[in-house]
Scaffold this active site. Structure first.
Site, PDB file in Angstrom:
ATOM      1  N   GLN A 124      58.558  62.988 -52.841  1.00  0.00           N
ATOM      2  CA  GLN A 124      58.532  62.035 -51.707  1.00  0.00           C
ATOM      3  C   GLN A 124      57.631  60.861 -51.976  1.00  0.00           C
ATOM      4  O   GLN A 124      56.390  61.497 -51.923  1.00  0.00           O
ATOM      5  CB  GLN A 124      57.927  62.967 -50.392  1.00  0.00           C
ATOM      6  CG  GLN A 124      57.586  62.239 -49.216  1.00  0.00           C
ATOM      7  CD  GLN A 124      56.819  63.185 -48.103  1.00  0.00           C
ATOM      8  OE1 GLN A 124      56.396  64.027 -48.572  1.00  0.00           O
ATOM      9  NE2 GLN A 124      57.088  62.978 -46.990  1.00  0.00           N
ATOM     10  N   GLY A 125      57.729  59.737 -52.050  1.00  0.00           N
ATOM     11  CA  GLY A 125      56.863  58.784 -52.374  1.00  0.00           C
ATOM     12  C   GLY A 125      56.453  58.087 -51.058  1.00  0.00           C
ATOM     13  O   GLY A 125      56.879  56.954 -50.678  1.00  0.00           O
ATOM     14  N   TYR A 126      55.611  58.471 -50.225  1.00  0.00           N
ATOM     15  CA  TYR A 126      55.222  57.706 -49.035  1.00  0.00           C
ATOM     16  C   TYR A 126      53.573  57.359 -49.315  1.00  0.00           C
ATOM     17  O   TYR A 126      53.334  56.165 -48.975  1.00  0.00           O
ATOM     18  CB  TYR A 126      55.292  58.825 -47.800  1.00  0.00           C
ATOM     19  CG  TYR A 126      56.328  59.168 -46.854  1.00  0.00           C
ATOM     20  CD1 TYR A 126      57.416  58.849 -47.586  1.00  0.00           C
ATOM     21  CD2 TYR A 126      56.449  59.553 -45.707  1.00  0.00           C
ATOM     22  CE1 TYR A 126      58.791  59.042 -46.768  1.00  0.00           C
ATOM     23  CE2 TYR A 126      57.474  59.709 -44.895  1.00  0.00           C
ATOM     24  CZ  TYR A 126      58.780  59.653 -45.581  1.00  0.00           C
ATOM     25  OH  TYR A 126      60.100  59.896 -44.736  1.00  0.00           O
ATOM     26  N   SER A 127      52.849  58.397 -49.629  1.00  0.00           N
ATOM     27  CA  SER A 127      51.304  57.812 -49.640  1.00  0.00           C
ATOM     28  C   SER A 127      51.232  56.898 -50.879  1.00  0.00           C
ATOM     29  O   SER A 127      51.611  56.985 -51.894  1.00  0.00           O
ATOM     30  CB  SER A 127      50.716  59.170 -49.825  1.00  0.00           C
ATOM     31  OG  SER A 127      50.953  60.065 -48.623  1.00  0.00           O
ATOM     32  N   SER A 159      53.906  65.107 -54.607  1.00  0.00           N
ATOM     33  CA  SER A 159      54.218  66.662 -55.196  1.00  0.00           C
ATOM     34  C   SER A 159      55.450  66.586 -55.993  1.00  0.00           C
ATOM     35  O   SER A 159      56.480  65.955 -55.606  1.00  0.00           O
ATOM     36  CB  SER A 159      54.380  67.711 -54.089  1.00  0.00           C
ATOM     37  OG  SER A 159      53.339  67.530 -53.352  1.00  0.00           O
ATOM     38  N   GLU A 242      59.415  67.893 -42.128  1.00  0.00           N
ATOM     39  CA  GLU A 242      58.096  68.258 -43.095  1.00  0.00           C
ATOM     40  C   GLU A 242      57.428  69.098 -42.313  1.00  0.00           C
ATOM     41  O   GLU A 242      56.798  70.174 -43.040  1.00  0.00           O
ATOM     42  CB  GLU A 242      57.655  67.101 -43.661  1.00  0.00           C
ATOM     43  CG  GLU A 242      56.516  67.220 -44.641  1.00  0.00           C
ATOM     44  CD  GLU A 242      55.834  66.025 -45.125  1.00  0.00           C
ATOM     45  OE1 GLU A 242      55.974  64.942 -44.860  1.00  0.00           O
ATOM     46  OE2 GLU A 242      54.910  66.388 -46.044  1.00  0.00           O
ATOM     47  N   GLU A 387      42.895  66.203 -38.289  1.00  0.00           N
ATOM     48  CA  GLU A 387      42.480  65.051 -37.172  1.00  0.00           C
ATOM     49  C   GLU A 387      43.723  64.183 -36.677  1.00  0.00           C
ATOM     50  O   GLU A 387      43.653  63.967 -35.533  1.00  0.00           O
ATOM     51  CB  GLU A 387      41.489  64.321 -37.933  1.00  0.00           C
ATOM     52  CG  GLU A 387      40.105  64.881 -38.270  1.00  0.00           C
ATOM     53  CD  GLU A 387      40.373  65.819 -39.535  1.00  0.00           C
ATOM     54  OE1 GLU A 387      41.205  65.565 -40.121  1.00  0.00           O
ATOM     55  OE2 GLU A 387      39.365  66.499 -39.747  1.00  0.00           O
TER      56      GLU A 387
HETATM   57  C1  LIG Z   1      48.627  69.072 -51.667  1.00  0.00           C
HETATM   58  C2  LIG Z   1      49.175  67.706 -51.099  1.00  0.00           C
HETATM   59  C3  LIG Z   1      50.627  67.268 -51.513  1.00  0.00           C
HETATM   60  C4  LIG Z   1      50.950  66.166 -50.968  1.00  0.00           C
HETATM   61  N1  LIG Z   1      52.142  65.849 -50.886  1.00  0.00           N
HETATM   62  C5  LIG Z   1      52.535  64.459 -50.871  1.00  0.00           C
HETATM   63  C6  LIG Z   1      53.899  64.174 -51.344  1.00  0.00           C
HETATM   64  O1  LIG Z   1      54.697  64.675 -51.887  1.00  0.00           O
HETATM   65  N2  LIG Z   1      53.991  62.827 -50.991  1.00  0.00           N
HETATM   66  C7  LIG Z   1      53.281  62.013 -50.251  1.00  0.00           C
HETATM   67  O2  LIG Z   1      54.002  60.909 -49.955  1.00  0.00           O
HETATM   68  N3  LIG Z   1      52.086  62.370 -49.922  1.00  0.00           N
HETATM   69  C8  LIG Z   1      51.748  63.654 -50.187  1.00  0.00           C
HETATM   70  N4  LIG Z   1      50.573  63.967 -49.921  1.00  0.00           N
HETATM   71  C9  LIG Z   1      49.401  63.037 -49.270  1.00  0.00           C
HETATM   72  C10 LIG Z   1      49.391  63.277 -47.878  1.00  0.00           C
HETATM   73  O3  LIG Z   1      50.175  63.223 -47.040  1.00  0.00           O
HETATM   74  C11 LIG Z   1      47.946  62.452 -47.439  1.00  0.00           C
HETATM   75  O4  LIG Z   1      46.998  63.046 -48.225  1.00  0.00           O
HETATM   76  C12 LIG Z   1      47.449  62.727 -46.045  1.00  0.00           C
HETATM   77  O5  LIG Z   1      48.391  61.844 -45.115  1.00  0.00           O
HETATM   78  C13 LIG Z   1      46.254  61.802 -45.720  1.00  0.00           C
HETATM   79  O6  LIG Z   1      46.028  60.742 -46.425  1.00  0.00           O
HETATM   80  P1  LIG Z   1      44.883  60.420 -47.303  1.00  0.00           P
HETATM   81  O7  LIG Z   1      44.575  61.460 -48.305  1.00  0.00           O
HETATM   82  O8  LIG Z   1      44.797  59.053 -47.595  1.00  0.00           O
HETATM   83  O9  LIG Z   1      43.556  60.583 -46.288  1.00  0.00           O
HETATM   84  P2  LIG Z   1      42.904  59.420 -45.275  1.00  0.00           P
HETATM   85  O10 LIG Z   1      44.127  58.943 -44.346  1.00  0.00           O
HETATM   86  O11 LIG Z   1      42.098  58.452 -46.177  1.00  0.00           O
HETATM   87  O12 LIG Z   1      42.119  60.230 -44.233  1.00  0.00           O
HETATM   88  C14 LIG Z   1      40.642  60.616 -44.862  1.00  0.00           C
HETATM   89  C15 LIG Z   1      39.937  61.631 -43.754  1.00  0.00           C
HETATM   90  O13 LIG Z   1      39.862  60.599 -42.635  1.00  0.00           O
HETATM   91  C16 LIG Z   1      40.697  61.180 -41.306  1.00  0.00           C
HETATM   92  N5  LIG Z   1      41.344  60.304 -40.761  1.00  0.00           N
HETATM   93  C17 LIG Z   1      42.023  59.258 -41.007  1.00  0.00           C
HETATM   94  N6  LIG Z   1      42.362  58.620 -39.821  1.00  0.00           N
HETATM   95  C18 LIG Z   1      41.816  59.188 -39.139  1.00  0.00           C
HETATM   96  C19 LIG Z   1      42.110  58.591 -37.335  1.00  0.00           C
HETATM   97  N7  LIG Z   1      42.730  57.932 -37.074  1.00  0.00           N
HETATM   98  N8  LIG Z   1      41.141  59.756 -36.396  1.00  0.00           N
HETATM   99  C20 LIG Z   1      40.561  60.784 -37.082  1.00  0.00           C
HETATM  100  N9  LIG Z   1      40.632  61.096 -38.241  1.00  0.00           N
HETATM  101  C21 LIG Z   1      41.235  60.104 -39.258  1.00  0.00           C
HETATM  102  C22 LIG Z   1      41.565  62.247 -41.884  1.00  0.00           C
HETATM  103  O14 LIG Z   1      41.771  63.352 -41.272  1.00  0.00           O
HETATM  104  C23 LIG Z   1      40.944  62.647 -43.254  1.00  0.00           C
HETATM  105  O15 LIG Z   1      39.864  63.734 -42.859  1.00  0.00           O
HETATM  106  C24 LIG Z   1      50.124  65.208 -50.188  1.00  0.00           C
HETATM  107  C25 LIG Z   1      48.624  65.856 -50.138  1.00  0.00           C
HETATM  108  C26 LIG Z   1      48.187  66.876 -50.545  1.00  0.00           C
HETATM  109  C27 LIG Z   1      46.804  67.274 -50.264  1.00  0.00           C
END
Ligand SMILES: Cc1cc2nc3c(=O)[nH]c(=O)nc-3n(C[C@H](O)[C@H](O)[C@H](O)COP(=O)(O)OP(=O)(O)OC[C@H]3O[C@@H](n4cnc5c(N)ncnc54)[C@H](O)[C@@H]3O)c2cc1C
Length: 399
Positions: A124-127, A159, A242, A387
């Protein structure tokens, strides 16, 4: 379709008997010890279940699934967990339903048949480095040139990208305007020139995570799902699937079982852990929360949700399930005593690592516990952070 209790019991018995006879002991052991799974482990599991048409339990018959009711799916999940089977490869119930709803006839014919057997592995290429919770701000660029889309950018936390044959990917096809309205949903062949995957080491030492670099990657026009600039609709539809997977019930059951077994044997210096009132109350509360979560999932799968909760039930399941995994794994660490402090990322594959630390594990139950405790910090991040789920719930309930 509703079932009588008797017919559901027959169904349960059939699944139980099959798994008891056919599930390989190695897979059972890896699951019970929470050891990392290899690509081949997932493939073996899916191929085994496919012999009975059960490898994509959420799919309708029309697309090769079993067409089960919510009750049957629940029973199936319960029996998989009870038999010690690992969870199914998650993307089958993500990109599968997306293609069933939004795919062209050619996309359905090309991609759905091999999916349940994991003949092809997806990621999954989202983030992106600058787009996680705020996914709509993603910036991977995509331009249309003649018969292709050309994609340049970076994905992160992907992942299983190191195993994947295909990636479903969000890209920006239009700059300016509302960010959600310039996103498209593409299917990218991971063997295309310009795709590079780099592993990300994680705290537990057994990472499934990657960065994916896309440098002028050419994707045929028929790799577009739904319409150009309308990929956000597809992306959101997929996220619902998901997060239902994020209810974490099988993991919580295994953790609770492990916890009860450790407290029964009292490994922390021989004291009877269950004699500690505070600990007993915490374990009881966690067990009750698990029952609540099971009931909640049953209601969500059956569509039996109060109107005011529509749209947030999936967030509530994800939020509750991920926090419960962390509470149970924290309790396990408390109960394990000093042995729980060992971080044993490769336990079971290359020895349990305890010898290196000069400590003897009192119970094989404790192998890999430390690595898992660390690994489970991820549950409140992936699939939408705690959050973010709380924001969604608050917005819906409080207006
Ligand atoms: C084990 C694992 C597997 C993953 N697998 C995939 C995958 O296969 N494909 C993919 O695309 N992504 C994947 N992800 C990514 C995952 O979707 C993101 O890590 C997640 O959406 C959070 O984004 P970020 O890491 O950029 O954190 P950020 O969005 O930068 O957040 C950082 C902190 O700020 C808080 N925050 C952010 N916005 C707000 C708000 N509006 N209000 C309050 N708090 C806020 C968050 O809760 C967090 O604590 C994976 C992540 C993990 C840990």
């Amino acid at each position: 379709m509703s079932h009588t209790t008797a017919s559901l019991e027959v169904f349960r018995e059939e699944i139980r008997a099959f798994l008891a006879a056919e599930l390989p002991a190695r897979l059972r052991e890896k699951t019970r010890q929470f050891l990392p799974l290899e690509r081949q482990d997932y493939v073996s599991l899916h191929r085994l279940l496919d012999t009975r048409g059960w490898a994509a339990p959420g799919w309708p018959r029309e697309y090769g699934g079993p067409g089960w009711s919510a009750e049957q799916r629940l029973v199936f999940e319960e029996e998989l967990g009870a038999a010690g089977a690992p969870r199914l490869y998650p993307h089958v119930n993500m990109i599968g339903p997306v293609l069933q709803k939004f795919g062209t006839p050619d996309q359905k014919a090309r991609f759905l048949p091999p999916m349940p057997r994991l003949d092809e592995i997806w990621c999954q290429g989202y983030s992106e480095p600058g787009a996680g919770s705020d996914l709509a701000s993603l910036s991977t660029r995509c331009e249309r040139r003649d018969e292709h889309y050309v994609v340049t950018g970076q994905k992160i936390w992907t992942s299983y990208a190191h195993w994947a044959d295909w990636m479903f990917c969000l890209v920006r096809t239009r700059a300016g305007g509302k960010p959600q309205e310039g996103i498209s949903f593409l299917l990218i062949d991971m063997r295309s020139p310009g795709v590079r995957v780099r592993r990300i080491p994680t705290i537990n030492g057994a990472s499934d995570l990657n960065e994916v670099f896309l440098d002028e990657v050419r994707v045929p026009l028929d790799g577009l799902v739904h319409k150009e600039n309308e990929g956000w609709t597809v992306a959101k539809y997929l996220l619902g699937f998901e997060r239902t997977g994020g209810s974490s019930i099988a993991t919580c059951r295994l953790l609770l079982e492990r916890l009860l077994s450790i407290t029964a044997s009292g490994p922390a210096g021989g004291t009877q852990l269950m004699e500690n009132d505070v600990l007993r109350a915490r374990i009881a509360r966690a067990a009750v929360r698990l029952r609540v979560q099971e009931q909640a999932l049953a209601c969500v799968l059956a569509g039996d949700v109060a109107p005011e909760l529509h749209g947030i039930e999936i967030s509530a399941l994800k939020l509750h399930g991920s926090e419960l995994v962390q509470e149970l794994s924290t309790l396990l660490m408390h109960c394990a005593g000093p042995a729980g402090m060992l971080c044993l990322p490769d336990a079971g594959e290359h020895g349990d690592g305890a010898g290196d630390a000069g400590l003897e594990l009192e119970s094989p139950e404790l192998r890999a516990l430390g690595a898992n405790y660390l690994d489970w910090r991820k549950t409140t991040i992936y699939g939408g952070t705690t959050e973010v789920q709380k924001n969604l719930i608050a917005r819906a309930l409080l207006g």
